[in-house]
Design a protein around this motif. Structure first.
Motif, short mmCIF file in Angstrom:
data_model
loop_
_atom_site.label_atom_id
_atom_site.label_comp_id
_atom_site.label_asym_id
_atom_site.label_seq_id
_atom_site.Cartn_x
_atom_site.Cartn_y
_atom_site.Cartn_z
N PHE A 323 0.83 -1.20 0.00
CA PHE A 323 0.00 0.00 0.00
C PHE A 323 0.87 1.26 0.00
CE2 PHE A 323 -3.84 -2.21 2.20
CZ PHE A 323 -4.26 -2.70 0.97
N SER A 324 2.07 1.16 -0.54
CA SER A 324 3.00 2.29 -0.49
C SER A 324 2.56 3.48 -1.33
CB SER A 324 4.39 1.83 -0.97
OG SER A 324 4.34 1.33 -2.30
N PHE A 325 1.55 3.30 -2.16
CA PHE A 325 1.05 4.39 -3.00
C PHE A 325 0.20 5.38 -2.20
CE2 PHE A 325 -1.45 0.51 -3.49
CZ PHE A 325 -2.68 0.90 -2.95
N VAL A 326 -0.24 5.01 -1.01
CA VAL A 326 -1.14 5.86 -0.23
C VAL A 326 -0.38 7.10 0.26
CG1 VAL A 326 -2.55 6.01 1.86
CG2 VAL A 326 -2.59 3.93 0.46
N LYS A 362 -7.71 -1.16 2.85
CA LYS A 362 -8.31 -2.28 2.12
C LYS A 362 -9.83 -2.11 2.03
CE LYS A 362 -9.17 -7.21 2.05
NZ LYS A 362 -9.01 -8.53 2.70
N THR A 363 -10.46 -1.74 3.13
CA THR A 363 -11.91 -1.56 3.14
C THR A 363 -12.34 -0.50 2.12
OG1 THR A 363 -12.05 -2.18 5.47
CG2 THR A 363 -13.89 -0.93 4.57
N GLN A 364 -11.61 0.59 2.08
CA GLN A 364 -11.96 1.67 1.16
C GLN A 364 -11.72 1.28 -0.30
OE1 GLN A 364 -13.42 4.76 2.01
NE2 GLN A 364 -13.73 3.56 3.86
N LEU A 365 -10.67 0.51 -0.55
CA LEU A 365 -10.42 0.04 -1.92
C LEU A 365 -11.51 -0.91 -2.37
CD1 LEU A 365 -6.55 -0.48 -1.93
CD2 LEU A 365 -7.83 1.23 -3.20
N LEU A 366 -11.95 -1.79 -1.49
CA LEU A 366 -13.04 -2.71 -1.84
C LEU A 366 -14.34 -1.93 -2.11
CD1 LEU A 366 -12.41 -5.67 0.63
CD2 LEU A 366 -12.18 -5.72 -1.86
N GLN A 367 -14.55 -0.89 -1.32
CA GLN A 367 -15.74 -0.06 -1.54
C GLN A 367 -15.65 0.65 -2.89
OE1 GLN A 367 -16.69 2.65 1.68
NE2 GLN A 367 -17.82 3.99 0.30
N LEU A 368 -14.47 1.17 -3.21
CA LEU A 368 -14.27 1.82 -4.51
C LEU A 368 -14.48 0.82 -5.64
CD1 LEU A 368 -13.30 4.58 -5.73
CD2 LEU A 368 -11.02 3.57 -5.84
N ALA A 382 -2.87 1.99 -12.43
CA ALA A 382 -1.69 2.70 -11.92
C ALA A 382 -0.93 1.87 -10.88
CB ALA A 382 -2.10 4.04 -11.31
N PHE A 383 -1.66 1.14 -10.03
CA PHE A 383 -1.01 0.52 -8.87
C PHE A 383 -1.28 -0.98 -8.71
CE2 PHE A 383 -1.90 5.00 -7.71
CZ PHE A 383 -0.59 5.44 -7.55
N GLY A 384 -1.98 -1.57 -9.68
CA GLY A 384 -2.28 -3.00 -9.58
C GLY A 384 -1.03 -3.86 -9.50
N ARG A 385 0.00 -3.45 -10.22
CA ARG A 385 1.25 -4.21 -10.20
C ARG A 385 1.80 -4.30 -8.77
NH1 ARG A 385 6.14 -2.68 -14.21
NH2 ARG A 385 4.46 -3.17 -15.66
N GLN A 386 1.67 -3.21 -8.00
CA GLN A 386 2.17 -3.21 -6.63
C GLN A 386 1.39 -4.20 -5.77
OE1 GLN A 386 4.83 -1.70 -5.85
NE2 GLN A 386 4.91 -1.96 -3.64
N LEU A 387 0.08 -4.30 -5.98
CA LEU A 387 -0.72 -5.28 -5.23
C LEU A 387 -0.28 -6.70 -5.55
CD1 LEU A 387 -4.32 -3.77 -5.61
CD2 LEU A 387 -2.66 -3.38 -3.79
N LYS A 399 -1.26 -12.69 0.96
CA LYS A 399 -2.16 -13.04 -0.14
C LYS A 399 -3.63 -12.99 0.27
CE LYS A 399 -1.63 -18.08 0.44
NZ LYS A 399 -1.14 -19.31 -0.22
N GLU A 400 -3.94 -13.36 1.50
CA GLU A 400 -5.34 -13.32 1.94
C GLU A 400 -5.85 -11.88 1.99
OE1 GLU A 400 -7.21 -15.96 2.42
OE2 GLU A 400 -5.56 -17.35 2.02
N THR A 401 -4.97 -10.95 2.36
CA THR A 401 -5.34 -9.54 2.43
C THR A 401 -5.61 -8.96 1.06
OG1 THR A 401 -3.98 -9.24 4.42
CG2 THR A 401 -4.55 -7.26 3.20
N LEU A 402 -4.85 -9.39 0.06
CA LEU A 402 -4.86 -8.72 -1.24
C LEU A 402 -5.66 -9.41 -2.33
CD1 LEU A 402 -1.06 -7.75 -1.30
CD2 LEU A 402 -2.99 -6.26 -0.79
N GLN A 403 -5.98 -10.68 -2.18
CA GLN A 403 -6.55 -11.44 -3.31
C GLN A 403 -7.85 -10.84 -3.84
OE1 GLN A 403 -7.12 -15.45 -1.93
NE2 GLN A 403 -8.66 -14.90 -0.40
N ASP A 404 -8.68 -10.27 -2.97
CA ASP A 404 -9.95 -9.70 -3.45
C ASP A 404 -9.78 -8.37 -4.16
OD1 ASP A 404 -11.70 -11.76 -2.59
OD2 ASP A 404 -11.56 -11.04 -0.53
N LEU A 405 -8.60 -7.78 -4.06
CA LEU A 405 -8.34 -6.51 -4.74
C LEU A 405 -7.81 -6.72 -6.16
CD1 LEU A 405 -6.59 -4.60 -1.81
CD2 LEU A 405 -8.95 -4.34 -2.57
N LEU A 406 -7.39 -7.95 -6.48
CA LEU A 406 -6.78 -8.22 -7.78
C LEU A 406 -7.80 -8.21 -8.90
CD1 LEU A 406 -4.34 -11.14 -6.86
CD2 LEU A 406 -3.89 -8.68 -6.87
#
Length: 627
Positions: A323-326, A362-368, A382-387, A399-406
């Motif tokens: 989440f270094s883009f924040v 994470k919650t806000q990204l899922l909402q977006l 812009a930032f999917g590669r970082q995820l 991986k459990e934290t990020l998989q739903d954002l992919l």
């Protein structure tokens, strides 16, 4: 009065603080302003218990006065002041803090807090000054006193004249050296910059006389200087305001004022936590990646404040790498800081704040993702590669934290889709999540290996970034559905072949494929008939964990060890080319060698892999053309 020695262990301690504790000399002003703010807070608390005092906030301010001619910088406050004993105790002993003792004895409330807790910030003044003079009149004393020191040689305290309660600090600014410019601390614009950077949210006005220009008279082109007193700091930080008072435009303006980026944020987050650990945070999801984001030069981190005073420009410990883009800041009254204010102890409070911030992001990204897909796609591009790097890094710990954002491009939807959306669309008979890897969407669409999966009506995810397949290998499965490459040896789709004709054909072709395998020794591990090809004559697949695309990525890295996938050359036995192979096998082995090499090189080109010998390849094409 005779000079007194500092009541610290040695002169070396003062030298160490001046030269080592602070990495930037400009923070001296932050420290002195914070001390001044503390002095006025103490007056406020005195007024709560002393009926003879009234606290009129308009009477309390900090004044900064530079004087280039005399090379002095004054910091004046209208706070509680110091007695002779307090000057000797608080300024005569390094690391003795009156603010710290006051805080321990006082219940802090009503939004007031004591910033300076460790008693060393005052000595930062010696980084820029040859001599420091403090003239102070306490509310508890009719007599004012002057404290003066030129550094490690000690200090003097003498009676002085001062009418108003409060403290005046006078710094005799050092002369410039080859390595350091001290003149900057006498320049109005530079002082304003430092105040805005570190002390913009001090609750009392910080005033300066600013030199401006105006026309000499109404019709004149000549300009004359005049001086106007201005309040430099904004005093009320946006994060301490109620969300109901703020509009989205306010957040955008703040984002741009703080120069977090030249874009507009896609999402802003305003966090207020009043629990065991209290903190406020303003966080932003940028629209565009900084030009150096995917480089070693990029530095992650949130601004860290302690009760409105900037501690660090970039506190990396507040954000995980993925989440270094924040962008944004955190302000906490509860962080335990060590003696310098800019060196943060790695403590429990910081870890708790970081953990909560990660959950919030994470919650806000899922909402977006759910409510504003268009903007989420902008973010992801812009930032999917970082995820995806986040999934791959640390052996898949996140991986459990990020998989739903992919998200990945879908062959059927022809747009980016989430893994959850893919799985929800899967037919009941589909066992795997299928994917294909390649340099671009257009190239993947043309891959022969996709034919069988596409004919089944199954959706294929397209992997076009080098990290994609590595991340998926670490993920292994999603909602109990395993990932399967269309180029893998076993697609899990081949129909059972019990027909005796198929068995007979397999036996008949056994020697042909063995011959071709020998011809391609060292290049492929096997040659076999293909169940996945429909219209194409040939393709490459891979057995084992290393795929064809992973081979390409690994071999572009520095110091690569020439890692190779276990390549398999698959032949479409229903294509007319196969009949030419059979004829050549029976009648002309030289021609079969030629065909074998051509098919292998053709398969390499389809995959975007380099042909080992381009000259030989073009010569082989010519031989076929003239035969």
């Amino acid at each position: 009065m005779a000079k007194q020695e500092f009541k610290a262990e040695s002169k070396r301690l003062l030298e160490l603080m001046i030269n080592s504790i602070y990495s930037q000399r400009e923070v001296f002003l932050r420290e002195l302003i914070s001390n001044a703010s503390d002095a006025m807070d103490k007056m406020y608390y005195r007024s709560l218990t002393d009926e003879s005092l009234t606290f009129n906030k308009e009477d309390y301010y900090i004044k900064i006065i530079p004087n280039k001619e005399e090379r002095t910088l004054k910091i004046i406050d209208t706070g509680i002041g110091m007695t002779k004993e307090e000057l000797e105790t608080n300024l005569g002993t390094i690391a003795k803090s009156g603010s710290f003792a006051f805080k321990n004895d006082t219940e802090i409330k009503d939004g007031f807090d004591i910033i300076g807790q460790f008693g060393v910030g005052f000595y930062a003044a010696f980084m820029v000054a040859d001599k420091v003079t403090v003239i102070s009149k306490s509310i508890d004393s009719e007599q004012a006193y002057q404290w003066e020191s030129s550094g490690t040689d000690g200090f003097t305290i003498t009676p002085s004249e001062k009418q108003q309660v409060g403290t005046e600090i006078i710094l005799k600014i050092k002369e410039n050296t080859e390595d350091d410019s001290f003149d900057q601390f006498l320049e109005e614009h530079r002082l304003q910059e430092i105040i805005k950077k570190y002390s913009d949210f001090i609750r009392y006005p910080i005033k300066m006389d600013i030199t401006k220009k105006k026309p000499k008279d109404e019709d004149s082109d000549e300009y004359v200087d005049y001086v106007e007193e201005e309040t430099i700091n904004s005093m009320i930080p946006i994060w301490k305001k109620n969300k109901s008072e703020l509009t989205e435009e306010d957040y955008i303006n703040f984002y741009q004022e703080k120069r977090y980026g030249f874009d507009k944020p896609l999402k802003s987050m305003h966090v207020k936590v009043d629990g065991t650990i209290r903190y406020n945070a303003i966080l932003f999801i940028p629209e565009n990646a900084p030009f150096d984001y995917y480089s070693k030069e990029f530095e992650k981190g949130l601004e860290l404040y302690s009760n409105g005073v900037l501690i660090m420009d970039k506190c990396a410990d507040l954000l995980p790498d993925y989440f270094s883009f924040v962008k944004g800041l955190v302000d906490s009254e509860d962080l335990s800081l060590n003696i310098s204010r800019e060196m943060l102890q790695h403590n429990r409070q910081l870890k708790v704040i970081a953990k909560n911030i990660t959950k919030k992001i994470k919650t806000q990204l899922l909402q977006l993702q759910r409510d504003d897909r268009e903007n989420y796609v902008k973010f992801y591009e812009a930032f999917g590669r970082q995820l995806k790097f986040g999934v791959y890094n640390d052996f898949g710990a996140n991986k459990e934290t990020l998989q739903d954002l992919l998200m990945f491009y879908s062959s059927t939807e022809e747009k980016l889709v989430t893994l959850e959306e893919y799985v929800n669309r899967m037919p009941e008979d589909q066992k795997y999540i299928y994917y294909a890897a390649g340099e671009s969407i257009d190239r993947i669409k043309k891959l022969p290996q996709t034919e069988l999966v596409a004919d089944k009506g199954y959706e294929i995810l397209y992997f076009t970034e080098e990290v994609d397949e590595f991340a998926i290998k670490m993920l292994l499965k999603y909602k109990d559905k395993e990932f399967k490459s269309v180029s893998s040896g076993d697609l899990g789709l081949e129909e059972e072949t019990t027909d005796s004709t198929d068995e007979k054909e397999k036996e008949e072709n056994k020697e042909l494929f063995k011959y071709m395998k020998d011809q391609l020794a060292g290049k492929v591990t096997d040659v076999r008939s293909s169940k996945r090809l429909k219209s194409h004559p040939v393709c490459l697949t891979a057995d084992g964990e290393i795929s064809l695309e992973m081979e390409k990525v690994l071999n572009t890295m520095p110091n690569n060890q020439q890692i190779k996938a276990d390549k398999v050359l698959e032949i479409n036995v229903n294509h007319e080319v196969f009949q030419a192979l059979k004829d050549a096998f029976l009648n002309d082995k030289n021609k079969l060698n030629l065909y074998t090499n051509l098919l292998y090189n053709q398969a390499l080109l389809i995959e975007g892999l380099p042909v080992n010998d381009p000259v030989e390849f073009t010569n082989d094409i010519c031989k076929v053309m003239i035969s």
